[in-house]
Design a protein around this motif. Structure first.
Motif, PDB file in Angstrom:
ATOM      1  N   HIS B  65       0.807  -1.219   0.000  1.00 14.83           N
ATOM      2  CA  HIS B  65       0.000   0.000   0.000  1.00 14.83           C
ATOM      3  C   HIS B  65       0.839   1.268   0.000  1.00 14.83           C
ATOM      4  O   HIS B  65       0.343   2.354   0.273  1.00 14.83           O
ATOM      5  N   ALA B  91       0.487  12.061  -4.815  1.00 12.48           N
ATOM      6  CA  ALA B  91       0.315  11.952  -3.360  1.00 12.48           C
ATOM      7  C   ALA B  91       1.348  10.979  -2.796  1.00 12.48           C
ATOM      8  O   ALA B  91       1.921  11.225  -1.730  1.00 12.48           O
ATOM      9  N   VAL B 177      -5.169   0.687   6.882  1.00 14.32           N
ATOM     10  CA  VAL B 177      -6.478   0.265   7.376  1.00 14.32           C
ATOM     11  C   VAL B 177      -7.450   0.040   6.231  1.00 14.32           C
ATOM     12  O   VAL B 177      -8.134  -0.979   6.174  1.00 14.32           O
ATOM     13  N   GLY B 178      -7.490   0.956   5.290  1.00 20.91           N
ATOM     14  CA  GLY B 178      -8.419   0.804   4.172  1.00 20.91           C
ATOM     15  C   GLY B 178      -8.347   2.000   3.252  1.00 20.91           C
ATOM     16  O   GLY B 178      -7.658   2.979   3.541  1.00 20.91           O
ATOM     17  N   ALA B 179      -9.052   1.901   2.123  1.00 17.96           N
ATOM     18  CA  ALA B 179      -9.066   3.009   1.178  1.00 17.96           C
ATOM     19  C   ALA B 179     -10.419   3.078   0.503  1.00 17.96           C
ATOM     20  O   ALA B 179     -11.092   2.070   0.342  1.00 17.96           O
ATOM     21  N   GLU B 180     -10.815   4.307   0.179  1.00 16.12           N
ATOM     22  CA  GLU B 180     -12.011   4.491  -0.649  1.00 16.12           C
ATOM     23  C   GLU B 180     -11.520   5.158  -1.918  1.00 16.12           C
ATOM     24  O   GLU B 180     -11.355   6.370  -1.965  1.00 16.12           O
ATOM     25  N   ILE B 181     -11.248   4.339  -2.920  1.00 15.11           N
ATOM     26  CA  ILE B 181     -10.751   4.890  -4.167  1.00 15.11           C
ATOM     27  C   ILE B 181     -11.879   4.762  -5.189  1.00 15.11           C
ATOM     28  O   ILE B 181     -12.395   3.670  -5.429  1.00 15.11           O
ATOM     29  N   ALA B 182     -12.273   5.888  -5.760  1.00 11.97           N
ATOM     30  CA  ALA B 182     -13.382   5.865  -6.714  1.00 11.97           C
ATOM     31  C   ALA B 182     -12.973   5.112  -7.971  1.00 11.97           C
ATOM     32  O   ALA B 182     -11.894   5.353  -8.518  1.00 11.97           O
ATOM     33  N   ASN B 236     -12.674  15.064  -3.065  1.00 10.24           N
ATOM     34  CA  ASN B 236     -11.453  15.811  -2.820  1.00 10.24           C
ATOM     35  C   ASN B 236     -10.391  15.631  -3.895  1.00 10.24           C
ATOM     36  O   ASN B 236      -9.654  16.551  -4.219  1.00 10.24           O
ATOM     37  N   ASP B 237     -10.319  14.430  -4.462  1.00  8.73           N
ATOM     38  CA  ASP B 237      -9.231  14.194  -5.418  1.00  8.73           C
ATOM     39  C   ASP B 237      -9.503  14.863  -6.762  1.00  8.73           C
ATOM     40  O   ASP B 237      -8.697  14.770  -7.671  1.00  8.73           O
TER      41      ASP B 237
END
Ligand SMILES: Cc1cc2nc3c(=O)[nH]c(=O)nc-3n(C[C@H](O)[C@H](O)[C@H](O)COP(=O)(O)OP(=O)(O)OC[C@H]3O[C@@H](n4cnc5c(N)ncnc54)[C@H](O)[C@@H]3O)c2cc1C
Ligand SMILES: Cc1cc2nc3c(=O)[nH]c(=O)nc-3n(C[C@H](O)[C@H](O)[C@H](O)COP(=O)(O)OP(=O)(O)OC[C@H]3O[C@@H](n4cnc5c(N)ncnc54)[C@H](O)[C@@H]3O)c2cc1C
Lengths: 248, 308
Positions: B65, B91, B177-182, B236-237
């Motif tokens: 990650h 990023a 922990v985790g990700a929210e990637i569109a 945001n991205d």
């Protein structure tokens, strides 16, 4: 838990900066200076953590000229408990990080919250460099921070969306724009801030060498874009994009 | 001495900003190595990049990650073999490279916009209002690259060998922990040929969808001003600007965006700029090649139709 918040004095974001005629830098004499906006967010986050009871003391620090006391007073008015000014001019992020490391060793905070970038040099480096020098974990570009006694869960703004990491304490966090909306200091708090302790040190007192590594060869105005034409209608726009600009 | 580029993965391949970083690295030295964290397929893709002579692939849960602490430790372990360590100014690159630099006692130079020599680089300061040429006295150079300033190295043309990275310590001070990637069918914002961006004037998240029909017709990515992101109209991205993403597409269409300097810093290198704004005095028109004064709610449906 004690918390350290470094804040930087920068040219206010509303000022249109001008490159000096001799190409040595930008005009900073007689322009409005403010606390770096990302650092206001850092102070705000610290104050909120204190209001929640997880944090007991907030120390604001700056490395800069004597006038940077103004930004420390702002931090104190927002809710920091005391402040430290380390007098130095033109320190680079590595040097700033070294000064901060020395202060961390003296103050023993569990968390340092910095801005993700200062809007003057736009280096976006100091927090990560401090984390490296201390061997601490880092949660950069934070849009959410959940602090507990043994760790910090940080949601980060990354390319494509959000990512969450769990950091062992002690840790470094850098703020992104969506972390919070900083408060304005109230007049009574501004008055109270004048009485809060502000200590002044010299970088040499901390045994830090700030010799710069970079030399600015020159600073110029970037090439200017010329304003183009106004078109009268959507169809004129589309036809110009097709036949004149040839981009669609 | 060779130069090393830390790659940003994009699914089974490397991101376009990584290819721009490879292009910048090639201007410094002909011997360009690429480090890929995780992702065996991406390592194969990196090996095909024009100008790349070797790929180093690091496997293991610590790298999957792109956590900064183990990645920086690995780069430090590799550093003795390289004169320059680079990464795209994504990023990921911005998170990891300053940590690497400090571990090496080097002052990083971020977001370089031009290579003037092995120790001299140009970068923008003050929201793009000034361009500084800086020379470093550090023996080893650590850099991130402003992708919009370098044409990406071609995806094909190289045939580098892929080797496994040496083992390095894992500081184990953080965990993923985790990700929210569109997931999106659209091109990546920083790599798109066309970008359509909406501002505060879009008024709501629902209205923001008005941009999609146009983006579909142009094969465009969707961007936003900070005001639109802060208001929750766009994720945001999507933010374009000094403190968001820097884009330089062939065509940038700014809809209901006033043109604050912080926004301009992220898009003024676009080849052609179109501005749609109801205020003919809006600063965005000062940088636009084509300006259309009017109400976006009337113009957008017309534009979608006109694009056929
Ligand atoms: C090429 C170059 C030329 C320069 N020229 C000059 C010059 O002519 N005159 C001059 O005075 N300085 C000069 N500097 C120094 C510069 O003003 C900055 O202090 C330094 O580069 C820090 O970078 P940044 O502000 O972009 O940090 P970033 O890494 O973007 O800052 C991130 C965060 O670190 C913290 N931080 C950063 N700096 C400080 C600080 N000083 N005190 C407290 N917290 C801080 C803040 O929380 C900030 O939000 C120069 C720097 C460079 C790289
Ligand atoms: C530290 C800091 C960092 C920042 N970073 C960024 C950044 O990275 N990116 C960024 O974008 N901003 C950034 N900003 C914010 C920036 O200063 C501006 O506030 C922001 O860009 C304004 O967004 P906007 O143009 O959408 O909104 P506004 O300035 O409110 O403009 C809206 C425009 O829409 C027009 N309009 C209104 N109704 C209609 C209609 N019906 N049809 C057509 N036009 C209409 C108006 O005439 C106006 O020009 C930053 C600010 C700070 C302090």
């Amino acid at each position: 838990m004690k918390l350290l918040v470094p804040v930087k004095r920068v040219v206010d974001y509303n000022v249109k900066v001008r490159v000096k005629a001799d190409g040595t830098g930008v005009e900073t004499a007689n322009v409005k200076m403010s606390m770096n906006p990302f650092d206001e967010i850092a102070v705000e986050e610290a104050v909120r953590l204190k209001e929640k009871g997880t944090v007991t003391e907030i120390v604001a620090v700056t490395i800069g000229p004597a006038q940077a006391q103004e930004q420390l007073r702002t931090a104190l008015a927002m809710g920091a408990d005391r402040a430290i000014l380390v007098e130095a001019e033109g320190a680079e992020p590595l040097g700033v990080a070294k000064v901060l490391k020395a202060l961390v060793e003296r103050e023993q905070p569990q968390l340092v919250i910095l801005g993700k970038q200062a809007i003057d040099d736009d280096m976006n480096a100091t927090g990560q460099m401090l984390a490296a020098l201390l061997g601490w974990s880092q949660g950069t570009y934070a849009s959410k921070v959940e602090l507990s006694a043994d760790g910090a869960k940080v949601t980060r703004e990354v390319d494509g969306g959000l990512e969450t990491v769990q950091l062992k304490l002690p840790a470094i966090v850098t703020t992104d724009l969506r972390l919070n909306e900083p408060r304005y200091a109230s007049l009574p708090n501004i008055m109270k801030a004048r009485k809060k302790p502000l200590e002044t040190l010299k970088a040499a007192d901390l045994g830090v060498d700030l010799t710069p590594r970079l030399t600015v060869v020159k600073v110029e105005e970037p090439p200017k874009r010329q304003a183009g034409v106004k078109v009268g209608s959507v169809s004129e726009l589309v036809s110009k994009l097709k036949t004149e600009a040839k981009v669609i | 001495m060779a130069v090393l580029v830390l790659a940003d993965r994009s699914g089974a391949t490397v991101s376009q900003p990584t290819r721009s970083a490879v292009a910048a690295a090639s201007q410094i030295d002909g011997d360009v190595h690429v480090l890929v964290l995780g992702g065996a397929e991406a390592a194969q893709a990196a090996a095909k990049l024009a100008g790349v002579t070797k790929v180093i692939q690091a496997d293991g849960p610590a790298y999957e990650h792109g956590l900064a602490e183990p990645a920086a430790a690995l780069l430090v372990a590799l550093a003795p073999n390289y004169s320059h360590l680079l990464a795209p100014g994504s990023a990921m690159g911005k998170n990891i490279m300053p940590r690497v630099a400090a571990l090496l006692d080097v002052q990083i130079i971020t977001d370089i916009a031009a290579v003037e020599g092995a120790d001299t680089f140009r970068r923008f300061i003050y929201a793009g209002n000034a361009l500084a040429t800086v020379k470093t006295a550090d023996a080893k150079k650590v850099l991130t690259v402003r992708a919009a300033s370098f044409d990406p190295a071609p995806a094909e043309g190289g045939s580098a060998a892929v080797e496994a990275a040496p083992s390095a310590e894992d500081p184990a001070v953080s965990s993923f922990v985790g990700a929210e990637i569109a997931q999106s069918e659209r091109p990546e914002l920083t790599a798109a040929r066309v970008v359509v961006s909406g501002g505060r004037a879009m008024g709501s998240a629902e209205n923001f969808h008005l941009l999609e029909g146009i983006a579909d017709k142009l094969g465009a990515a969707i961007g936003a001003s900070r005001a639109a992101v802060d208001a929750g109209y766009a994720p945001n991205d999507h933010q374009v600007g000094q403190t968001g993403k820097i884009v330089a597409p062939e065509l940038y269409i700014a809809v209901g965006i006033s043109g604050a300097i912080q926004h301009l810093a992220g898009m003024k290198d676009s080849k052609v700029i179109v501005a749609i704004n109801k205020d003919e005095e809006a600063p965005i028109f000062q940088v636009a090649d084509y300006g259309l004064v009017g109400d976006l709610f009337k113009i957008l449906p017309e534009l979608e139709q006109e694009l056929g």
